[in-house]
Design a protein around this motif. Structure first.
Motif, PDB file in Angstrom:
ATOM      1  N   ASN A  64      -2.530  -9.995  14.105  1.00  0.00           N
ATOM      2  CA  ASN A  64      -3.159  -9.050  13.182  1.00  0.00           C
ATOM      3  C   ASN A  64      -4.060  -9.777  12.192  1.00  0.00           C
ATOM      4  O   ASN A  64      -5.142  -9.293  11.848  1.00  0.00           O
ATOM      5  N   ASN A  92       2.826  -6.970  -2.331  1.00  0.00           N
ATOM      6  CA  ASN A  92       4.102  -6.281  -2.549  1.00  0.00           C
ATOM      7  C   ASN A  92       3.886  -4.825  -2.945  1.00  0.00           C
ATOM      8  O   ASN A  92       4.590  -4.279  -3.796  1.00  0.00           O
ATOM      9  N   ARG A 136      -8.042  -9.267  11.736  1.00  0.00           N
ATOM     10  CA  ARG A 136      -8.638  -9.057  10.414  1.00  0.00           C
ATOM     11  C   ARG A 136      -9.755 -10.063  10.170  1.00  0.00           C
ATOM     12  O   ARG A 136     -10.844  -9.699   9.711  1.00  0.00           O
ATOM     13  N   GLU A 179      -6.173   0.667  -5.605  1.00  0.00           N
ATOM     14  CA  GLU A 179      -6.437   0.845  -4.176  1.00  0.00           C
ATOM     15  C   GLU A 179      -7.273   2.101  -3.926  1.00  0.00           C
ATOM     16  O   GLU A 179      -8.133   2.107  -3.054  1.00  0.00           O
ATOM     17  N   ASP A 237      -1.410   0.144  -9.572  1.00  0.00           N
ATOM     18  CA  ASP A 237      -1.597  -0.334  -8.205  1.00  0.00           C
ATOM     19  C   ASP A 237      -2.221   0.749  -7.323  1.00  0.00           C
ATOM     20  O   ASP A 237      -3.093   0.474  -6.500  1.00  0.00           O
ATOM     21  N   LYS A 241       4.219  -1.105  -2.991  1.00  0.00           N
ATOM     22  CA  LYS A 241       5.368  -0.250  -2.697  1.00  0.00           C
ATOM     23  C   LYS A 241       4.909   0.922  -1.835  1.00  0.00           C
ATOM     24  O   LYS A 241       4.090   1.730  -2.261  1.00  0.00           O
ATOM     25  N   ALA A 242       5.415   1.009  -0.640  1.00  0.00           N
ATOM     26  CA  ALA A 242       4.982   2.039   0.299  1.00  0.00           C
ATOM     27  C   ALA A 242       5.699   3.375   0.096  1.00  0.00           C
ATOM     28  O   ALA A 242       5.222   4.405   0.551  1.00  0.00           O
ATOM     29  N   SER A 299      -7.476  -5.662   1.433  1.00  0.00           N
ATOM     30  CA  SER A 299      -6.249  -5.431   0.674  1.00  0.00           C
ATOM     31  C   SER A 299      -5.073  -5.725   1.590  1.00  0.00           C
ATOM     32  O   SER A 299      -4.801  -4.970   2.514  1.00  0.00           O
ATOM     33  N   ASP A 300      -4.391  -6.818   1.327  1.00  0.00           N
ATOM     34  CA  ASP A 300      -3.193  -7.153   2.089  1.00  0.00           C
ATOM     35  C   ASP A 300      -2.011  -6.573   1.322  1.00  0.00           C
ATOM     36  O   ASP A 300      -1.468  -7.199   0.418  1.00  0.00           O
ATOM     37  N   LEU A 301      -1.648  -5.350   1.680  1.00  0.00           N
ATOM     38  CA  LEU A 301      -0.614  -4.645   0.930  1.00  0.00           C
ATOM     39  C   LEU A 301       0.730  -5.361   0.973  1.00  0.00           C
ATOM     40  O   LEU A 301       1.500  -5.300   0.010  1.00  0.00           O
ATOM     41  N   TYR A 302       1.006  -6.055   2.055  1.00  0.00           N
ATOM     42  CA  TYR A 302       2.251  -6.823   2.129  1.00  0.00           C
ATOM     43  C   TYR A 302       2.235  -7.961   1.119  1.00  0.00           C
ATOM     44  O   TYR A 302       3.174  -8.153   0.358  1.00  0.00           O
ATOM     45  N   ALA A 303       1.166  -8.715   1.094  1.00  0.00           N
ATOM     46  CA  ALA A 303       1.056  -9.848   0.171  1.00  0.00           C
ATOM     47  C   ALA A 303       1.068  -9.380  -1.284  1.00  0.00           C
ATOM     48  O   ALA A 303       1.528 -10.094  -2.171  1.00  0.00           O
TER      49      ALA A 303
END
Length: 175
Positions: free
Chosen positions: A2, A29, A6, A71, A67, A31-32, A23-27
């Protein structure tokens, strides 16, 4: 893989003169989950919290968490979201081979699987939905096959902004 996909997208789109913001949402953190924490300050009805109603009010009153606002701002500026203009597309890997995603296969028809997301969320929210970029089972194929997939992605990205959205097909087939 992935990350490699990217990187190819960033490279090709940058070469085409696009400004690319990843935007690396994992990096980050990010909140989903959708919770009361998405709202700054108090909520209208804490005893009977309705996420949809409360976040609509928070949006109107500029009380969404920073946050989310950050986004959303990026999405408003975007011409293409790969998850980008008012065009959006899904780009993802699978753990199974393409042959395992058909109407009679173990994973079912990928078109049916993607329908709620592509039509029920993206199209419904006003995006012109492009066909998905699916990288079938990169963990189970040769490095050469992975490179072929990335080169195909590189080629597709060259004309991505000119692709016909699926939404025309969706409207034609399903009104």
């Amino acid at each position: 893989f992935n990350a490699a996909a990217r990187d190819v997208a960033v490279e090709v789109l940058t070469e085409k003169g696009c400004t690319v913001d990843v935007s690396d949402l994992y990096a980050m953190n990010f909140k989903a989950t959708a919770t009361v924490e998405d709202i700054t300050g108090g909520v209208k009805d804490p005893d009977c919290f309705s996420y949809a109603e409360e976040t609509k009010l928070a949006w109107e009153e500029d009380k969404l968490s920073s946050d989310i606002v950050k986004e959303q701002s990026k999405l408003k500026k975007a011409d293409l979201v790969i998850f980008q203009d008012t065009k959006a597309m899904l780009s993802f890997t699978t753990g199974s081979l393409e042959s395992m995603f058909s109407p009679n296969a173990i994973n079912g028809d990928m078109t049916v699987t993607l329908w709620p997301l592509q039509n029920g969320i993206l199209h419904y929210c006003g995006f012109q939905v492009l066909g998905p970029q699916i990288f079938w089972a990169p963990a189970h194929v040769s490095r050469s096959d992975c490179n072929t997939m990335l080169n195909g992605w590189r080629t597709r990205l060259q004309n991505l902004l000119n692709e016909e959205p699926l939404s025309h097909w969706l409207n034609y087939c399903f009104g």
